[in-house]
Every structure is written in C-alpha cells, then in structure tokens.
Design a protein around this motif. Structure first.
Motif, short mmCIF file in Angstrom:
data_model
loop_
_atom_site.label_atom_id
_atom_site.label_comp_id
_atom_site.label_asym_id
_atom_site.label_seq_id
_atom_site.Cartn_x
_atom_site.Cartn_y
_atom_site.Cartn_z
N ARG A 136 37.04 40.50 21.98
CA ARG A 136 37.62 39.18 22.27
C ARG A 136 38.98 39.04 21.60
NH1 ARG A 136 38.32 33.75 21.46
NH2 ARG A 136 37.26 32.38 22.96
N VAL A 137 39.93 38.43 22.28
CA VAL A 137 41.22 38.13 21.67
C VAL A 137 41.01 37.23 20.46
CG1 VAL A 137 43.35 36.81 22.02
CG2 VAL A 137 42.62 38.48 23.74
N ASP A 138 41.66 37.60 19.34
CA ASP A 138 41.48 36.79 18.13
C ASP A 138 42.80 36.44 17.45
OD1 ASP A 138 42.22 39.22 17.01
OD2 ASP A 138 40.57 39.28 15.56
N ASP A 186 39.26 41.45 18.46
CA ASP A 186 38.27 41.71 17.41
C ASP A 186 37.27 42.78 17.83
OD1 ASP A 186 36.35 40.54 19.09
OD2 ASP A 186 36.32 38.62 18.00
N GLY A 187 36.29 43.02 17.01
CA GLY A 187 35.33 44.08 17.27
C GLY A 187 34.45 43.86 18.47
#
Length: 360
Positions: A180-182, A176-177
C-alpha cells in the motif's frame, strides 16, 4: 477513510493541487503540498485560463465542465485574492468551430450560447476587426488569473494548517510491506501519509508508473504572448482564426495561436512575436502593441484527451488528478476529490474519468 481526519500528501502545486489542498484542509484533513518548482508556475502559468464547456466535448465531459463553471463564482467568493471574471466569449473562429453546429448542439444541452450578427458583435466588441460570420456569444464563460489563483489557494490552505513545500521534487512514492502507498520520498527523506494524491501534470506518469500504474500522456507545447499594458480594447475572450486573445486587468493582452499545441520546430519567441503581429492587425488600438514576455507550457493531456481523476485499483493509497483543462475543472475537482477521500463518495460525473481506463 470516511469520517476520519487523514494525513494526505499532494504532489503538484498547480491550480489543481493547490485547490485540492485548500478544500481538504478546510474540511479537516492534514495536508502536505509539495511542488517541485513554485506554486502555479508550471503548466498553470502557461494557461490562457479560459473557463468553458465549449465545442468538441462529448456529453459526459461537457457535463463535468459545465458543472465546474457554475462553481467558479462560489470558489472565487470563498478564497481571498482569487480573481475570476465571468467576462463572456465571442466566437469568431470558423476554422476551428463549426459555429452553427456548435450552437445547435450546445443550446440543446442547455449551454449559455447564442448566435449574434456581425452588427451585434461589432457593438459588443468594436475593436475587433475583420469579423466573418457565423458568430456566437457566451455570457457565462470567463477567465482566471491562474497562477495567482493557485497561490491564493495554497496560501489559504497554509493558513488553515497545511504544510507547503516548494522547490523540492518528490523522488518517489513509497509503499509499505503490504503493497500500500504510505507516503513519498523527498530529498531522500520519507514523508508518511494515509493517502498520496498525484496532481503533477505532465510529470504524473513518471511518478505513478513505477507503481505499476499506466498513464499514457501527451504534453503538447503551448506558447502564450503577453503584451505591455494597453488602454481597454476588449471586454471578452475573443476567438479568431489562428488567435485567441483576452485583456487582463492591467491592460496587457494575453494571446495564443492554438489550443492543441504549436509546432515543435518553431522558436517560442518567434511564435510570440507572430502573435503580437496578429493582435496588431486584429484589434483597433493594438497597432503599437509590444511584446512584454512569453510563456512556454506543456499541457498535461492524458492520451485519450480526458481527465484522470480517481484511485487506481492496482494499488491502495494512491489517487491521481491530472488533466489539461485544470483551470476550468479546478472548482468541481477539488470538491469531488474531497468527497471521495473524506466521505468515500464518488460523484457520478467522474465515472468516465477513472484511473483504471489505461490499465491492461
């Protein structure tokens, strides 16, 4: 993430990924399991599937493996159709094992291992020929039908609410922005998650390295030969020079030549035929053994030879669980991973095996 019910994507449907999916789902997490091929049909299918904490293991790794061996009967009792047999192992391979040193070291660590005489070994396994001492016996080692175990675990995970996708590779792990892994990208479509576990065996570096996570990996080739069913010849795992063999429930003999990988210039079918020839000369009653099929697998082995289990500190939301000893370690890994992800509790046995040890 403690005391919550996170949504977790697991990439990889071998025995480790399937076991983690089962444990997390039964403990209330939302789980999506994604396997590029079929459940339990990659490295898991090409495993001799021997549960052990044998020689050449330093004490921290021995402790992890021994703890997992103790968990196997409990896991098998909890999961329908998961076949585990505590058959024991006869060590008669003095090329790979300094048997006397192995016995002295492992019995000091409390391992179930004892010396046996040639006469005793012949009483235990009368079909095994040409035994040469020293010999050792462990009653607590065992074997698993690894592919069937992975299927059983994934089936129970699905029944408990997990979504299971097979035949679809993961294109990438998404971020994500905030960095972080999302989730993951699968068939160019996003699947969002609070946490992504990569348990993809030899494919793990391809998936995590674009995220800046270094994971040097060796993947030595392993070839196993399976014979057509025979009458019952042996009851235990048998380790001989250049041959390890056990007999499956259907009577088929399952054998390999090397735990470290075979030479790449040898054709797998020739290796398999050589293994059958060795079985014919090593086991009374196997003189007419015929090759039914052979399997080729690539053992997912981190560069230092030990498991990678944990979160890399470089990026949040990512967890790695990759190891060569997946069959032995599946019961303990599934419990420890669930403890860490759901209760924020990391077991001290995992301390040497974190995901940061290869980072710059």
């Amino acid at each position: 993430m403690a005391n919550s019910s996170p949504n977790i994507v697991i990439v990889g449907g071998g025995i480790i990924g399937a076991a983690i999916a089962w444990q997390l789902t039964t403990r209330g997490a939302g789980v999506t399991l994604i396997e590029a091929g079929g459940i339990g049909l990659q490295a898991t299918a090409a495993s001799w599937a021997w549960t052990n904490a044998t020689a050449h293991n330093p004490k921290p790794y021995f402790d992890l493996r021994a703890a997992s061996m103790a968990e196997w009967p409990r896991l098998a009792a909890a999961v329908p159709d998961l076949t585990y047999v505590e058959s024991g192992t006869l060590y008669a391979d003095n090329d790979r094992f300094d048997t006397e040193a192995f016995i002295a070291n492992h019995t000091a660590w409390g391992y179930d291992l004892r010396p046996v005489s040639l006469e005793q070994a012949q009483q235990y396994e009368p079909a095994v020929r040409n035994l040469v001492g020293p010999l050792a016996l462990s009653d607590s080692e065992g074997a698993v039908d690894a592919s069937a175990a992975a299927v059983a675990l994934a089936t129970q995970a699905r029944k408990a609410g997990a979504m299971v996708f097979t035949g679809i590779p993961v294109d990438a792990v998404s971020v994500d922005g905030t960095g972080r892994v999302d989730g993951v990208i699968m068939n160019e479509a996003p699947i969002k998650a609070d946490e992504v576990i990569v348990a993809a065996g030899a494919e793990t570096p391809r998936i995590v390295e674009p995220l800046g996570v270094a994971l040097p990996m060796n993947a030595p080739r392993g070839v196993l030969a399976t014979t057509k069913p025979l009458p019952r010849l042996i009851d235990r795992n048998i380790l001989l020079p250049g041959l390890h063999v056990r007999q499956k429930a259907d009577g088929a003999l399952l054998a390999g030549a090397s735990f470290g990988g075979e030479a790449a210039d040898l054709a797998p079918e020739q290796i398999a035929q050589d293994l059958v020839a060795r079985m014919r000369t090593s086991l009374t009653g196997a003189e007419g053994a015929e090759l039914d099929h052979f399997s080729v697998g690539y053992r997912p082995t981190p560069a230092d030879g030990f498991p990678v289990i944990g979160r890399p500190s470089k990026i949040a939301g990512l967890y790695i669980a990759t190891m060569h000893s997946g069959v032995t370690l599946a019961p303990i890994v599934t419990r420890f991973v669930a403890d860490e992800l759901l209760d924020d509790r990391r077991d001290p046995l995992l301390t040497p095996f974190g995901a940061d040890r290869f980072q710059d």
